[in-house]
Design an enzyme around this catalytic site. Sequence first.
Site, PDB file in Angstrom:
ATOM      1  N   TYR A 146      26.591  41.881  34.837  1.00 35.33           N
ATOM      2  CA  TYR A 146      25.663  40.928  35.440  1.00 35.33           C
ATOM      3  C   TYR A 146      24.480  41.622  36.109  1.00 35.33           C
ATOM      4  O   TYR A 146      23.483  40.973  36.436  1.00 35.33           O
ATOM      5  CB  TYR A 146      26.376  40.035  36.468  1.00 35.33           C
ATOM      6  CG  TYR A 146      27.491  39.168  35.891  1.00 35.33           C
ATOM      7  CD1 TYR A 146      27.672  39.056  34.520  1.00 35.33           C
ATOM      8  CD2 TYR A 146      28.353  38.483  36.718  1.00 35.33           C
ATOM      9  CE1 TYR A 146      28.689  38.287  33.999  1.00 35.33           C
ATOM     10  CE2 TYR A 146      29.379  37.698  36.197  1.00 35.33           C
ATOM     11  CZ  TYR A 146      29.541  37.612  34.831  1.00 35.33           C
ATOM     12  OH  TYR A 146      30.553  36.837  34.311  1.00 35.33           O
ATOM     13  N   LYS A 195      39.502  46.736  29.870  1.00 31.25           N
ATOM     14  CA  LYS A 195      39.537  46.656  28.404  1.00 31.25           C
ATOM     15  C   LYS A 195      39.407  48.094  27.902  1.00 31.25           C
ATOM     16  O   LYS A 195      38.480  48.452  27.160  1.00 31.25           O
ATOM     17  CB  LYS A 195      38.380  45.747  27.930  1.00 31.25           C
ATOM     18  CG  LYS A 195      38.422  45.384  26.464  1.00 31.25           C
ATOM     19  CD  LYS A 195      39.511  44.399  26.109  1.00 31.25           C
ATOM     20  CE  LYS A 195      39.512  44.133  24.607  1.00 31.25           C
ATOM     21  NZ  LYS A 195      40.714  43.417  24.146  1.00 31.25           N
ATOM     22  N   ASP A 227      42.621  40.612  28.082  1.00 28.91           N
ATOM     23  CA  ASP A 227      43.074  39.495  27.238  1.00 28.91           C
ATOM     24  C   ASP A 227      44.541  39.168  27.526  1.00 28.91           C
ATOM     25  O   ASP A 227      44.939  38.005  27.616  1.00 28.91           O
ATOM     26  CB  ASP A 227      42.839  39.790  25.736  1.00 28.91           C
ATOM     27  CG  ASP A 227      43.115  41.233  25.363  1.00 28.91           C
ATOM     28  OD1 ASP A 227      43.356  42.059  26.269  1.00 28.91           O
ATOM     29  OD2 ASP A 227      43.118  41.551  24.159  1.00 28.91           O
ATOM     30  N   ASP A 251      35.208  37.243  37.318  1.00 26.52           N
ATOM     31  CA  ASP A 251      34.576  35.925  37.333  1.00 26.52           C
ATOM     32  C   ASP A 251      35.443  34.936  36.543  1.00 26.52           C
ATOM     33  O   ASP A 251      35.778  33.840  37.001  1.00 26.52           O
ATOM     34  CB  ASP A 251      33.177  36.075  36.692  1.00 26.52           C
ATOM     35  CG  ASP A 251      32.345  34.821  36.805  1.00 26.52           C
ATOM     36  OD1 ASP A 251      32.757  33.894  37.515  1.00 26.52           O
ATOM     37  OD2 ASP A 251      31.269  34.771  36.170  1.00 26.52           O
ATOM     38  N   ASP A 255      38.544  32.072  38.147  1.00 25.82           N
ATOM     39  CA  ASP A 255      38.486  30.632  37.885  1.00 25.82           C
ATOM     40  C   ASP A 255      39.771  30.150  37.202  1.00 25.82           C
ATOM     41  O   ASP A 255      40.283  29.070  37.504  1.00 25.82           O
ATOM     42  CB  ASP A 255      37.274  30.281  37.010  1.00 25.82           C
ATOM     43  CG  ASP A 255      36.044  29.990  37.864  1.00 25.82           C
ATOM     44  OD1 ASP A 255      36.091  30.272  39.084  1.00 25.82           O
ATOM     45  OD2 ASP A 255      35.040  29.495  37.326  1.00 25.82           O
TER      46      ASP A 255
END
Length: 360
Positions: A146, A195, A227, A251, A255
């Site tokens: 980001y 990852k 994942d 992020d 959620d």
Amino acid sequence: MKCRITCIPGDGIGPEIVAQAKKVLERVAEKYGHQMEFQDILMGGASIDVYGEPLTQEAIDKAKGADAVLMGSIGGDAATSPWYRLPPNLRPEAGLLRIRKELGLFANLRPAVLYEELAAACPLKEEISRAGFDLLIMRELTGGLYFGERKTVVENGVRKALDTLTYDENEIRRIAVKAFDIAGKRRGKVTSVDKANVLDSSRLWRAVVEEVAKDYPGVKLEHMLVDNCAMQLVKNPAQFDVILTENMFGDILSDEASMVTGSIGMLASASLNDTKFGLYEPSHGSAPDIAGQDIANPIATVLSAAMMLRYSFDLDREADAVEAAVRQVLREGYRTGDIMSPGCQKVGCSRMGALLAERI
Ligand code: NAD
């Protein structure tokens, strides 16, 4: 202990829910012999209405001068509020972005707790939710994809977009230290999510986290690919204590974790810098649709205040007392409208605050 707390009541339900958290903190101070010194500042729409901007320098200085900041929520209804006819840098959310930057907040903590009494709101299968869960996602907030260099170009008539994911070892180390410190105050387990089978930034992340782990022999470290973590959160959330991860993964996963609890009015959060300083706020927004009606659920804000006691003031016993009060009130069957279920007693925002304070 003297606790100097800057409060940002903000917009919508913000002032109502912050008032309840203050009520509970004052009761904590009375019972355990502390002193709470509150100072309010304006931010978001409330500041725009008075000063024409969402955050003034004076307000920033007051926040920086405190030991911690307790916030309600800011913003209004984007479709109807005049605040959203202003240029983007003068809208309510610009105040939030600025204060986070000014305070150097780089670690975002979002607990996801399933309370036995609210298990019916959990969208997971009963055999999974029955075990309950109490996990905390620690998300890096100022680096990664980001904040990396980005551009869109046209090459040989083809549009092409580029985003860069960068982390240096210092950025990884400082958040890993926070995660291990906090896991030491909880059940002593860190799951570092990356990852590393694909990304260089993840391989560095993993290496630095392992270096930090050596200083915390009492905390167990495990690594998990992002994942797999997304799957495990719905398959077996009880396995997690602290999930440590970079900005974008955090992020998304935070959620997901919030949703498996099923109750938006119960979700606390904290953002920390490299001192004991932190900004504590509920995960939900300013709920303009129910503002001013004394029906909002103040528990997320009260639990954020408990995080403040624990992480900014090291008052673990007092934080435990606030969390125990929440459990007790739920056990006794009191509910605000958003978490109401048959057979329970519906109460408003200020009554819920009073019930919680009485149980400290
Ligand atoms: P929201 O979280 O405010 O509301 C979503 C739904 O949940 C609404 O129906 C609301 O009534 C309900 N709700 C939220 N909190 C509740 C509580 N404590 N008790 C009972 N019900 C509750 O999200 P939204 O409607 O998308 O956003 C409203 C405003 O809040 C927008 O301006 C948005 O930008 C802002 N916002 C601010 C923050 C922040 O200050 N950190 C975070 C998210 C959204």
